[in-house]
Scaffold this motif. Sequence first.
Motif, mmCIF file in Angstrom:
data_model
loop_
_atom_site.group_PDB
_atom_site.id
_atom_site.type_symbol
_atom_site.label_atom_id
_atom_site.label_comp_id
_atom_site.label_asym_id
_atom_site.label_seq_id
_atom_site.Cartn_x
_atom_site.Cartn_y
_atom_site.Cartn_z
ATOM 1 N N LEU A 106 -6.827 -3.918 4.123
ATOM 2 C CA LEU A 106 -7.061 -3.149 5.349
ATOM 3 C C LEU A 106 -8.222 -3.707 6.178
ATOM 4 N N PRO A 107 -9.403 -3.944 5.576
ATOM 5 C CA PRO A 107 -10.476 -4.508 6.412
ATOM 6 C C PRO A 107 -10.107 -5.866 7.004
ATOM 7 N N ALA B 195 -13.076 -1.941 -0.859
ATOM 8 C CA ALA B 195 -12.899 -0.509 -1.097
ATOM 9 C C ALA B 195 -11.479 -0.292 -1.585
ATOM 10 N N THR B 196 -11.350 0.248 -2.776
ATOM 11 C CA THR B 196 -10.013 0.481 -3.332
ATOM 12 C C THR B 196 -10.017 1.714 -4.216
ATOM 13 N N SER B 197 -8.871 2.355 -4.313
ATOM 14 C CA SER B 197 -8.758 3.493 -5.215
ATOM 15 C C SER B 197 -8.048 3.078 -6.497
ATOM 16 N N LYS B 198 -7.756 1.768 -6.613
ATOM 17 C CA LYS B 198 -6.841 1.361 -7.670
ATOM 18 C C LYS B 198 -7.505 0.731 -8.883
ATOM 19 N N ASP C 53 4.932 5.886 6.216
ATOM 20 C CA ASP C 53 5.393 6.257 4.872
ATOM 21 C C ASP C 53 5.165 7.743 4.621
ATOM 22 N N THR D 38 1.235 8.310 5.669
ATOM 23 C CA THR D 38 0.386 7.391 6.427
ATOM 24 C C THR D 38 1.223 6.563 7.390
ATOM 25 N N ASN E 172 0.832 -1.205 0.000
ATOM 26 C CA ASN E 172 0.000 0.000 0.000
ATOM 27 C C ASN E 172 0.868 1.257 0.000
ATOM 28 N N SER E 173 1.925 1.240 0.809
ATOM 29 C CA SER E 173 2.794 2.413 0.870
ATOM 30 C C SER E 173 3.479 2.658 -0.469
ATOM 31 N N GLU F 126 -9.001 -5.578 -0.087
ATOM 32 C CA GLU F 126 -9.314 -6.514 0.994
ATOM 33 C C GLU F 126 -8.403 -6.389 2.189
ATOM 34 N N ALA G 77 -11.603 3.132 3.405
ATOM 35 C CA ALA G 77 -10.566 2.124 3.156
ATOM 36 C C ALA G 77 -10.801 0.848 3.955
ATOM 37 N N CYS H 197 1.060 9.523 -0.553
ATOM 38 C CA CYS H 197 0.021 10.524 -0.814
ATOM 39 C C CYS H 197 -0.958 10.697 0.349
ATOM 40 N N GLY H 198 -0.980 9.741 1.281
ATOM 41 C CA GLY H 198 -1.905 9.858 2.407
ATOM 42 C C GLY H 198 -3.352 9.692 1.961
ATOM 43 N N PHE I 177 -5.134 -4.194 -5.427
ATOM 44 C CA PHE I 177 -6.291 -3.953 -6.300
ATOM 45 C C PHE I 177 -7.547 -4.597 -5.741
HETATM 46 P P1 ADP Z 1 -6.005 -2.269 -2.142
HETATM 47 O O1 ADP Z 1 -4.581 -2.013 -1.853
HETATM 48 O O2 ADP Z 1 -6.242 -3.576 -2.778
HETATM 49 O O3 ADP Z 1 -6.662 -1.146 -2.884
HETATM 50 P P2 ADP Z 1 -6.307 -2.104 0.701
HETATM 51 O O4 ADP Z 1 -7.369 -2.614 1.610
HETATM 52 O O5 ADP Z 1 -4.943 -2.581 0.893
HETATM 53 O O6 ADP Z 1 -6.791 -2.395 -0.760
HETATM 54 O O7 ADP Z 1 -6.336 -0.521 0.781
HETATM 55 C C1 ADP Z 1 -7.528 0.168 0.519
HETATM 56 C C2 ADP Z 1 -7.254 1.566 0.007
HETATM 57 O O8 ADP Z 1 -6.702 2.346 1.047
HETATM 58 C C3 ADP Z 1 -6.244 1.642 -1.111
HETATM 59 O O9 ADP Z 1 -6.848 1.446 -2.365
HETATM 60 C C4 ADP Z 1 -5.694 3.054 -0.953
HETATM 61 O O10 ADP Z 1 -6.498 3.987 -1.618
HETATM 62 C C5 ADP Z 1 -5.820 3.307 0.532
HETATM 63 N N1 ADP Z 1 -4.530 3.140 1.225
HETATM 64 C C6 ADP Z 1 -4.128 2.078 1.937
HETATM 65 N N2 ADP Z 1 -2.911 2.258 2.452
HETATM 66 C C7 ADP Z 1 -2.494 3.481 2.060
HETATM 67 C C8 ADP Z 1 -1.308 4.264 2.266
HETATM 68 N N3 ADP Z 1 -0.272 3.803 2.987
HETATM 69 N N4 ADP Z 1 -1.260 5.498 1.716
HETATM 70 C C9 ADP Z 1 -2.292 5.984 0.989
HETATM 71 N N5 ADP Z 1 -3.423 5.292 0.760
HETATM 72 C C10 ADP Z 1 -3.541 4.058 1.282
#
Ligand code: ADP
Length: 651
Positions: free
Chosen positions: A100-101, A77-80, A59, A143, A34-35, A98, A72, A62-63, A95
Amino acid sequence: MGRIHILSDNVANQIAAGEVVERPASVVKELLENSLDAGSTELRLDVENGGRRLIRIADNGCGMMRDDALLAFERHATSKLSNVRDLLAIATLGFRGEALPSIASVSRLLLETRAEEESTGTRIEIAGGKLLKVEEMALPRGTTITVRDLFFNVPARKKFLRTEPTELAHIASLVTHYSLAHPDKTFQLRNGANDLLSVTPVSEIRERVFQVFGSQVLTELVDLGTHEREFPGDEVGIVNQYRLRGFVSGPQVQKLNRNSIYLFVNGRLIRDRLLLHGLTSGYAQLIPPGTYPFALLFLDCDPGEVDVNVHPSKTEVRFRQGSFVHDFVRDSVRRTLTQSRPIIAAPAPASFAQPVAFAQPGAALPYSEFTQTLESGPPPPPSELFAAGELPTHLPEVALPSWQLRPEPGPSPRFDFGDPQLPMPSPTLGHPGFVRGPVPDTHGGLPAGSYAEAVNLEALKDLRPIGQLHESFIIAAGRDGLWIIDQHVAHERILFEQVLRQQAAGKVERQQLLVPLVLELTAGQAIEYERIAQELDRAGFDTAPMGRRAIAVQAAPADIGPAQVERVVLEILETAESEMRRASLEEIRRNVAASIGCRAAIKINMALDMTKMEWLLKKLGECEYPMSCPHGRPIALRYSMREILKSFHRI
Ligand code: ADP
Ligand code: MG
């Protein structure tokens, strides 16, 4: 009421955690990824008690904005990724949305984050999947995620955790891997007060290898450079570029497991049997079967060419063009080894044999989560390795159970040294057991030019034989030092390559036997004979079946004496029967050549005159792979001028 109901999010997350969070190292992996996806250039990790009590990663990426930070922790939930099409070409490490939750459902998690766009940061506390607190707080951009008490609410999982050193080793190995893939970033790993890894940005992988493993390991590695190969795309005019970079060890490094093989595809650390097999095929006949090199391979290709959505932990991939990728890796490794012709420096450097003081402690820890699983199973059946119709020319070798080389056929060579004190190579193979001299100084910075002393077997061409040691080793003087060449294995290599060339050209010289040799076969040998009869013919043996259990040999390759014909034929049948059942004809061919080479080569304890020695060195210099014999033993050792001068205190 019906009996089926939808599981609550918390239960669903814990189920997902079962796959994603296997141990502390898997948490580290997800957080690191993630970082990296967040564009961080500094990644600082702290763990306590092997990650069981605490894992914290800070890290400068972008936070997350407040709303995103809350989102998140929702499942998926993903931004990717936003649509199915994105799934076909994933360029980020994460992608699935999964991690973080899942992690939050099995630990006490604290998230502190601030995005560039917001002036205040967000602090979120979750325990066992329950949101406890959300606060605004002044925070630097980036973050920090703190994971405490992993599996505190899943005692069954907690029981499976191993000892602190084991879990820590997994984490260290993982962070080391990632630091190698991203030389331009800072990585820090601390366990309590102990610094395990600390590297600052450098511009090249080579420098990162130096930072992590020290200069000694670097001298034993060969830079692959950049290899590129194209595969025609689906549409006319489009080609898919594949690129391979990295480092591999010379044949003197023979490891007993795959823990030193680091594979990355598009920056993602993976375990992949296909790539692993491509790599080991590149070393066929250079290192003994059942031993492994050190390798750091980075394969890059269009994200659409590789499916990363194969397993929840994202450590497995599937290539669209498996067989192409396999051969690309095999050929690139082989070509690099041919061109660089690495030579063993003597005294043998200690780096691969024992931990080097300079290497970072994290790098020296022995476990690798990503290669261990590969260890356990038998070699995969070809169907698993390659899609139908894509069978490569090489199939998995059967690994030998121990480190020992397959014993050379025939009576084992005996040395009749008069002086038992004389330091001589130990007959066990692997890293040669030479008497160790002073270990080269590995401290200090990366000395310009000296870390990759251009030592290779090109120098063989200018060697001048001085004499023979114990009628077994040729001592030769070269511009760059003193050389010792094992006459038997050197000749073996020369003959091996010669036989292969003759076979390829269909020009093997045969000699008729005065009386055909009749060989009785076992049932197994008889079956193998049928399978490889053509190969025997190609290798110069005229044979014909006599009944069901015997064959007559009428002619044999001119290189081997008539007295040895029986032994060579039986040896070939035996290898075919015992080890090569699944081997390709190509592999059998190489084994036949190795067998002939070994039989026909001059032996040790045999006096050679100057002309013979000169001839041998010249021929060896002309070989494609003069560094090890077809069974994987080293051929030549070199005492560099520098070592000699140093030992005499002249520098
Ligand atoms: P994924 O990595 O598959 O998208 P995660 O559950 O690992 O799913 O993370 C969910 C979302 O949280 C990421 O898509 C990202 O947008 C955000 N995120 C997680 N960790 C960080 C981080 N260290 N810095 C910035 N955004 C983060
Ligand atoms: Mg992720």
